[in-house]
Design a protein around this motif. Structure first.
Motif, mmCIF file in Angstrom:
data_model
loop_
_atom_site.group_PDB
_atom_site.id
_atom_site.type_symbol
_atom_site.label_atom_id
_atom_site.label_comp_id
_atom_site.label_asym_id
_atom_site.label_seq_id
_atom_site.Cartn_x
_atom_site.Cartn_y
_atom_site.Cartn_z
ATOM 1 N N ASN A 226 0.827 -1.211 0.000
ATOM 2 C CA ASN A 226 0.000 0.000 0.000
ATOM 3 C C ASN A 226 0.861 1.262 0.000
ATOM 4 O OD1 ASN A 226 -2.389 -1.410 -0.029
ATOM 5 N ND2 ASN A 226 -2.667 -1.357 2.180
ATOM 6 N N TRP A 227 1.951 1.228 0.770
ATOM 7 C CA TRP A 227 2.807 2.409 0.848
ATOM 8 C C TRP A 227 3.513 2.685 -0.478
ATOM 9 C CZ3 TRP A 227 2.783 6.508 3.567
ATOM 10 C CH2 TRP A 227 2.225 6.486 4.856
ATOM 11 N N TYR A 228 3.721 1.657 -1.256
ATOM 12 C CA TYR A 228 4.323 1.846 -2.586
ATOM 13 C C TYR A 228 3.383 2.653 -3.472
ATOM 14 C CZ TYR A 228 6.943 0.740 -6.821
ATOM 15 O OH TYR A 228 7.686 0.834 -7.970
ATOM 16 N N ILE A 229 2.079 2.463 -3.282
ATOM 17 C CA ILE A 229 1.082 3.215 -4.049
ATOM 18 C C ILE A 229 0.905 4.616 -3.470
ATOM 19 C CG2 ILE A 229 -1.336 3.249 -4.791
ATOM 20 C CD1 ILE A 229 -1.309 0.167 -4.523
ATOM 21 N N ARG A 230 0.898 4.697 -2.132
ATOM 22 C CA ARG A 230 0.641 5.977 -1.480
ATOM 23 C C ARG A 230 1.805 6.955 -1.586
ATOM 24 N NH1 ARG A 230 -1.481 3.217 4.065
ATOM 25 N NH2 ARG A 230 -3.674 2.932 3.519
ATOM 26 N N PHE A 231 3.015 6.458 -1.471
ATOM 27 C CA PHE A 231 4.189 7.320 -1.329
ATOM 28 C C PHE A 231 4.319 8.388 -2.422
ATOM 29 C CE2 PHE A 231 8.714 8.358 -1.681
ATOM 30 C CZ PHE A 231 9.008 8.696 -0.368
ATOM 31 N N PRO A 232 4.229 8.038 -3.726
ATOM 32 C CA PRO A 232 4.353 9.081 -4.758
ATOM 33 C C PRO A 232 3.297 10.182 -4.642
ATOM 34 C CG PRO A 232 4.538 6.903 -5.744
ATOM 35 C CD PRO A 232 4.067 6.698 -4.335
ATOM 36 N N LEU A 233 2.082 9.793 -4.243
ATOM 37 C CA LEU A 233 0.999 10.777 -4.112
ATOM 38 C C LEU A 233 1.253 11.715 -2.930
ATOM 39 C CD1 LEU A 233 -1.973 8.335 -4.746
ATOM 40 C CD2 LEU A 233 -1.020 9.962 -6.372
ATOM 41 N N ILE A 234 1.726 11.151 -1.812
ATOM 42 C CA ILE A 234 2.044 11.979 -0.640
ATOM 43 C C ILE A 234 3.212 12.908 -0.952
ATOM 44 C CG2 ILE A 234 2.929 11.908 1.732
ATOM 45 C CD1 ILE A 234 1.332 9.283 2.074
ATOM 46 N N MET A 235 4.217 12.383 -1.668
ATOM 47 C CA MET A 235 5.374 13.205 -2.055
ATOM 48 C C MET A 235 4.962 14.325 -3.012
ATOM 49 S SD MET A 235 8.065 12.408 -0.458
ATOM 50 C CE MET A 235 9.309 13.215 -1.456
ATOM 51 N N GLN A 236 3.984 14.069 -3.850
ATOM 52 C CA GLN A 236 3.493 15.102 -4.774
ATOM 53 C C GLN A 236 2.865 16.253 -3.995
ATOM 54 O OE1 GLN A 236 1.029 13.587 -7.910
ATOM 55 N NE2 GLN A 236 0.683 15.571 -8.844
ATOM 56 N N GLY A 237 2.077 15.921 -2.977
ATOM 57 C CA GLY A 237 1.495 16.962 -2.123
ATOM 58 C C GLY A 237 2.565 17.749 -1.387
ATOM 59 N N ALA A 238 3.587 17.044 -0.870
ATOM 60 C CA ALA A 238 4.697 17.712 -0.178
ATOM 61 C C ALA A 238 5.468 18.620 -1.135
ATOM 62 C CB ALA A 238 5.638 16.673 0.432
ATOM 63 N N PHE A 239 5.605 18.192 -2.397
ATOM 64 C CA PHE A 239 6.294 19.001 -3.414
ATOM 65 C C PHE A 239 5.553 20.317 -3.649
ATOM 66 C CE2 PHE A 239 6.200 20.255 -7.917
ATOM 67 C CZ PHE A 239 7.529 20.629 -8.108
ATOM 68 N N GLY A 290 0.652 19.940 2.798
ATOM 69 C CA GLY A 290 0.658 19.351 1.463
ATOM 70 C C GLY A 290 0.615 17.829 1.515
ATOM 71 N N ALA A 291 1.517 17.251 2.300
ATOM 72 C CA ALA A 291 1.556 15.789 2.437
ATOM 73 C C ALA A 291 0.305 15.278 3.148
ATOM 74 C CB ALA A 291 2.813 15.380 3.206
ATOM 75 N N GLY A 292 -0.135 16.020 4.185
ATOM 76 C CA GLY A 292 -1.339 15.624 4.927
ATOM 77 C C GLY A 292 -2.583 15.656 4.061
#
Length: 304
Positions: A226-239, A290-292
């Motif tokens: 699940n984290w493999y799917i979530r991580f890019p999306l969370i990083m996009q928000g942080a970006f 952003g990440a949240g």
């Protein structure tokens, strides 16, 4: 339910005894970073809209926060120059009264102004007739903080040797009220900033999820974490948060220069490390919101 829990426990135990391949971990991190960049690129012009909106929100927050620090500094300095003037009775001992006042809580210092000194100064400033000195001995009481001046005033007032007292009560109350108003507005701006940021990020990540829906379904069927799917999306928000904060530095610098000039004009020292502190808080909140926002959106629109 028990079977699912036992299966998860077994998976954790097996995973614990598998030696870590750091090279594999780095490859996964590289793949996730590449996926994040690809998602940002695929979002297109929308990125610019999101980042500039984030920059505008962060500029407002940074400006209010930095102004709040300066106003607190002004309030503190003005409070430091506020003194209680204590006028003693005719036969009162100034030294004894001084000792008693110094024992009160929040009293920083007490200065005796003899009536002879006050009368001499007044005669130099004004053309007065040759009469007996009508002035009393005076004590100037300095309080540690502006908010404590009224409690000290009430304590000193109870002394029998005190004839009368005065201090700039209206000014002290106005300083305290202004400080509270600015702090309240800053908290309100933080709340609005959080709501707007999470709403913007939510809508953007939802679009990304919709565009990658089939790809995500395939990854889930393959047993991808699940984290493999979530991580890019969370990083996009942080970006988005980080980029907005970088752009917000420019207008915030103008606000900082203006406040510095104001401090110099009124000869009030600038709060120590104020700018660095505001920038650190702004970046932390931008990345966190952003990440949240991405994380909340994933939980809402993606059942992983």
């Amino acid at each position: 339910m028990n079977r699912t829990a036992s299966r998860a426990e077994l998976k954790r135990k097996v995973k614990k005894h598998i030696p870590k391949d750091w090279l594999c971990e780095l490859r996964i991190l590289y793949r996730l970073t590449k996926q994040t960049i690809h998602d940002i690129y695929r979002t297109g012009v929308v990125n610019l809209v999101i980042i500039t909106t984030m920059a505008a929100i962060l500029t407002i927050f940074g400006s209010f926060f930095r102004s709040a620090l300066s106003i607190s500094s002004f309030a503190h300095e003005l409070g430091n120059v506020l003194e209680i003037s204590v006028y003693l009775k005719e036969n009162a001992d100034a030294n004894v009264t001084k000792s008693r006042i110094k024992d009160f809580e929040h009293v920083e210092s007490v200065t005796i102004i003899p009536k002879a000194s006050s009368w001499a100064n007044l005669k130099r400033e004004m053309d007065l007739p040759d009469i007996d000195n009508p002035l009393p001995d005076t004590l100037h009481v300095k309080v540690d903080k502006p908010e404590n001046i009224e409690s000290v005033f009430n304590n000193v007032k109870q002394l029998k040797s005190v004839e009368d007292m005065s201090y700039a009560q209206d000014l002290a109350k106005k300083i305290e009220a202004l400080n509270k108003i600015v702090n309240t507005i800053t908290v309100f701006v933080v709340i609005i900033m959080g709501i707007l940021t999470i709403t913007i990020i939510n809508n953007t990540i939802q679009l990304v999820i919709q565009s990658r829906k089939e790809e995500i379904e395939i990854m889930r069927l393959m047993g991808v974490s699940n984290w493999y799917i979530r991580f890019p999306l969370i990083m996009q928000g942080a970006f988005y948060g980080f980029s907005g904060a970088v752009i917000a530095l420019l207008p915030l610098n103008f606000v900082q220069n203006g406040l510095n000039h104001m401090h110099q004009f009124f000869m009030v020292p600038t709060p120590l490390y104020a700018q660095n502190f505001v920038i650190a808080v702004m970046f932390a909140m931008a990345i966190l919101f952003g990440a949240g926002g991405s994380f909340l959106c994933i939980k809402k629109h993606l059942q992983v």
